[in-house]
Design a protein around this motif. Structure first.
Motif, PDB file in Angstrom:
ATOM      1  N   ARG A   1       0.858  -1.178   0.000  1.00  0.00           N
ATOM      2  CA  ARG A   1       0.000   0.000   0.000  1.00  0.00           C
ATOM      3  C   ARG A   1       0.903   1.240   0.000  1.00  0.00           C
ATOM      4  O   ARG A   1       1.376   1.674   1.057  1.00  0.00           O
ATOM      5  CB  ARG A   1      -0.899   0.004   1.245  1.00  0.00           C
ATOM      6  N   ALA A   2       1.149   1.767  -1.174  1.00  0.00           N
ATOM      7  CA  ALA A   2       2.039   2.925  -1.299  1.00  0.00           C
ATOM      8  C   ALA A   2       1.409   4.139  -0.626  1.00  0.00           C
ATOM      9  O   ALA A   2       0.212   4.396  -0.784  1.00  0.00           O
ATOM     10  CB  ALA A   2       2.321   3.222  -2.762  1.00  0.00           C
ATOM     11  N   PRO A   3       2.175   4.900   0.147  1.00  0.00           N
ATOM     12  CA  PRO A   3       1.629   6.090   0.798  1.00  0.00           C
ATOM     13  C   PRO A   3       1.289   7.168  -0.220  1.00  0.00           C
ATOM     14  O   PRO A   3       1.807   7.177  -1.338  1.00  0.00           O
ATOM     15  CB  PRO A   3       2.771   6.536   1.719  1.00  0.00           C
ATOM     16  N   SER A   4       0.406   8.063   0.164  1.00  0.00           N
ATOM     17  CA  SER A   4       0.002   9.133  -0.753  1.00  0.00           C
ATOM     18  C   SER A   4       1.152  10.091  -1.039  1.00  0.00           C
ATOM     19  O   SER A   4       1.208  10.707  -2.102  1.00  0.00           O
ATOM     20  CB  SER A   4      -1.189   9.900  -0.168  1.00  0.00           C
TER      21      SER A   4
ATOM     22  N   PRO B   1       8.812  11.772  -9.493  1.00  0.00           N
ATOM     23  CA  PRO B   1       7.842  11.178  -8.560  1.00  0.00           C
ATOM     24  C   PRO B   1       6.923  10.138  -9.193  1.00  0.00           C
ATOM     25  O   PRO B   1       6.641   9.105  -8.572  1.00  0.00           O
ATOM     26  CB  PRO B   1       7.058  12.403  -8.068  1.00  0.00           C
ATOM     27  N   ALA B   2       6.439  10.379 -10.415  1.00  0.00           N
ATOM     28  CA  ALA B   2       5.526   9.423 -11.045  1.00  0.00           C
ATOM     29  C   ALA B   2       6.220   8.087 -11.304  1.00  0.00           C
ATOM     30  O   ALA B   2       5.623   7.019 -11.143  1.00  0.00           O
ATOM     31  CB  ALA B   2       4.978   9.998 -12.348  1.00  0.00           C
ATOM     32  N   THR B   3       7.484   8.141 -11.694  1.00  0.00           N
ATOM     33  CA  THR B   3       8.244   6.913 -11.933  1.00  0.00           C
ATOM     34  C   THR B   3       8.521   6.192 -10.620  1.00  0.00           C
ATOM     35  O   THR B   3       8.465   4.959 -10.542  1.00  0.00           O
ATOM     36  CB  THR B   3       9.556   7.236 -12.660  1.00  0.00           C
ATOM     37  N   LEU B   4       8.812   6.958  -9.578  1.00  0.00           N
ATOM     38  CA  LEU B   4       8.993   6.359  -8.257  1.00  0.00           C
ATOM     39  C   LEU B   4       7.746   5.592  -7.837  1.00  0.00           C
ATOM     40  O   LEU B   4       7.826   4.442  -7.383  1.00  0.00           O
ATOM     41  CB  LEU B   4       9.286   7.446  -7.220  1.00  0.00           C
ATOM     42  N   ARG B   5       6.609   6.222  -7.990  1.00  0.00           N
ATOM     43  CA  ARG B   5       5.369   5.601  -7.539  1.00  0.00           C
ATOM     44  C   ARG B   5       5.087   4.308  -8.305  1.00  0.00           C
ATOM     45  O   ARG B   5       4.559   3.337  -7.738  1.00  0.00           O
ATOM     46  CB  ARG B   5       4.206   6.587  -7.696  1.00  0.00           C
ATOM     47  N   ALA B   6       5.455   4.270  -9.583  1.00  0.00           N
ATOM     48  CA  ALA B   6       5.214   3.086 -10.393  1.00  0.00           C
ATOM     49  C   ALA B   6       6.089   1.912  -9.974  1.00  0.00           C
ATOM     50  O   ALA B   6       5.790   0.765 -10.314  1.00  0.00           O
ATOM     51  CB  ALA B   6       5.452   3.406 -11.872  1.00  0.00           C
TER      52      ALA B   6
ATOM     53  N   GLY C   1      21.507   1.935 -14.027  1.00  0.00           N
ATOM     54  CA  GLY C   1      20.615   2.340 -15.104  1.00  0.00           C
ATOM     55  C   GLY C   1      21.227   3.335 -16.059  1.00  0.00           C
ATOM     56  O   GLY C   1      20.895   3.355 -17.251  1.00  0.00           O
ATOM     57  N   SER C   2      22.153   4.156 -15.559  1.00  0.00           N
ATOM     58  CA  SER C   2      22.791   5.156 -16.422  1.00  0.00           C
ATOM     59  C   SER C   2      23.600   4.515 -17.544  1.00  0.00           C
ATOM     60  O   SER C   2      23.929   5.172 -18.529  1.00  0.00           O
ATOM     61  CB  SER C   2      23.709   6.058 -15.584  1.00  0.00           C
ATOM     62  N   CYS C   3      23.916   3.240 -17.399  1.00  0.00           N
ATOM     63  CA  CYS C   3      24.674   2.506 -18.424  1.00  0.00           C
ATOM     64  C   CYS C   3      23.765   1.720 -19.361  1.00  0.00           C
ATOM     65  O   CYS C   3      24.258   1.078 -20.295  1.00  0.00           O
ATOM     66  CB  CYS C   3      25.660   1.553 -17.756  1.00  0.00           C
ATOM     67  N   MET C   4      22.444   1.781 -19.129  1.00  0.00           N
ATOM     68  CA  MET C   4      21.530   0.935 -19.879  1.00  0.00           C
ATOM     69  C   MET C   4      20.422   1.682 -20.605  1.00  0.00           C
ATOM     70  O   MET C   4      19.889   1.179 -21.598  1.00  0.00           O
ATOM     71  CB  MET C   4      20.881  -0.081 -18.922  1.00  0.00           C
ATOM     72  N   ALA C   5      20.037   2.841 -20.133  1.00  0.00           N
ATOM     73  CA  ALA C   5      18.878   3.522 -20.702  1.00  0.00           C
ATOM     74  C   ALA C   5      19.040   5.032 -20.586  1.00  0.00           C
ATOM     75  O   ALA C   5      19.803   5.525 -19.758  1.00  0.00           O
ATOM     76  CB  ALA C   5      17.588   3.068 -19.992  1.00  0.00           C
ATOM     77  N   ARG C   6      18.289   5.744 -21.410  1.00  0.00           N
ATOM     78  CA  ARG C   6      18.335   7.204 -21.347  1.00  0.00           C
ATOM     79  C   ARG C   6      17.403   7.758 -20.275  1.00  0.00           C
ATOM     80  O   ARG C   6      17.629   8.844 -19.756  1.00  0.00           O
ATOM     81  CB  ARG C   6      17.944   7.812 -22.703  1.00  0.00           C
ATOM     82  N   ARG C   7      16.356   7.013 -19.954  1.00  0.00           N
ATOM     83  CA  ARG C   7      15.374   7.496 -18.989  1.00  0.00           C
ATOM     84  C   ARG C   7      15.216   6.486 -17.856  1.00  0.00           C
ATOM     85  O   ARG C   7      15.239   5.276 -18.101  1.00  0.00           O
ATOM     86  CB  ARG C   7      14.021   7.728 -19.670  1.00  0.00           C
ATOM     87  N   PRO C   8      15.010   6.952 -16.632  1.00  0.00           N
ATOM     88  CA  PRO C   8      14.825   6.013 -15.520  1.00  0.00           C
ATOM     89  C   PRO C   8      13.599   5.131 -15.692  1.00  0.00           C
ATOM     90  O   PRO C   8      13.598   3.978 -15.258  1.00  0.00           O
ATOM     91  CB  PRO C   8      14.709   6.921 -14.294  1.00  0.00           C
ATOM     92  N   SER C   9      12.547   5.647 -16.331  1.00  0.00           N
ATOM     93  CA  SER C   9      11.336   4.841 -16.508  1.00  0.00           C
ATOM     94  C   SER C   9      11.623   3.599 -17.348  1.00  0.00           C
ATOM     95  O   SER C   9      11.071   2.526 -17.094  1.00  0.00           O
ATOM     96  CB  SER C   9      10.233   5.679 -17.159  1.00  0.00           C
TER      97      SER C   9
END
Length: 238
Positions: free
Chosen positions: A29-32, A116-121, A140-148
């Motif tokens: 249950r992720a907090p608001s 924040p939206a990516t964190l929540r996901a 991740g910086s070695c694998m993709a351009r975006r954290p998502s």
């Protein structure tokens, strides 16, 4: 980034694993409001390594052991306080590996904080804002351009797994072979040779790591640090 996403798009088939029997964060249950997301800088003693990727490790942390002494820790409140739920295995990270004996790539470029939206996901898979930012910066910086994109790849691979009954397994006083075999039995197509384990100095299980090739298919681990006949203690919580 595009190669990463193409590879992970078929991760369920590539891993040849069963559908999840019970997702480890199913009751999360992720907090608001989540803690503030802050970018992670490269530590002075951690060199930039931009080297070709030869494979990956999908690292899973056994949360009951991690939280055993951290239930009142403010830093670990999302994972360990119980307010988000009780976790079994959590996603520690997806780590690119070097080719052959080459060291692994890391901190390939400076990155911003995970939005924040990516964190929540991703917070129910990786219930620590600081851990999410650390994994994005270092790996991740070695694998993709975006954290998502990086976190989605990690999440897809994690969700392709089924998990053995760790409570029942813990009561058998298992060896490393027992743990590897339990994961292999829960996931048809996953060979025990593709599973590496980590335990702490007191002999308690801390991590399960799956070795993957460049196409995200399971492969034999290059090194085996815990022999099959090693006793593995599993903390059940409480």
């Amino acid at each position: 980034m595009h190669a990463l996403l193409r590879g992970v798009a078929g991760a369920g088939a590539a891993l040849a694993l069963a559908a999840p029997a019970a997702a480890q964060g199913w009751q999360c249950r992720a907090p608001s409001v989540l803690p503030r997301s802050e970018a992670v800088s490269r530590p002075p003693d951690a060199p930039v390594r931009r080297v070709p990727i030869g494979g990956y490790i999908l690292s899973l942390s056994w949360s009951p052991e991690y939280c055993r002494t951290r239930k009142t820790s403010m830093r670990d409140a999302l994972q360990c306080s119980g307010r988000m739920g009780e976790f079994g295995f959590i996603l520690h990270g997806l780590w690119p590996q070097g080719r052959g004996r080459a060291p692994w790539p890391q901190y390939c470029r400076p990155v911003s904080a995970v939005p924040p939206a990516t964190l929540r996901a991703n917070i129910c898979h990786m219930p620590s804002v600081s851990l999410v930012n650390h994994e994005w910066a270092k790996h991740g910086s070695c694998m993709a351009r975006r954290p998502s994109a990086y976190l989605r790849a990690s999440r897809v691979l994690f969700d392709a797994l089924a998990f053995p009954d760790m409570d029942r397994l813990s009561r058998r006083e298992p060896t490393a072979k027992d743990v590897r075999d339990a994961f292999a039995m829960a996931n048809p197509g996953l060979e025990p040779e593709a599973i590496e384990l980590r335990r702490n100095r007191r002999g308690w299980l801390t991590d399960v790591r799956l070795c993957l090739d460049r196409r995200f298919r399971t492969t034999g681990c290059a090194r085996r640090t815990i022999p099959d006949d090693t006793d593995i203690k599993i903390w059940r919580g409480g």
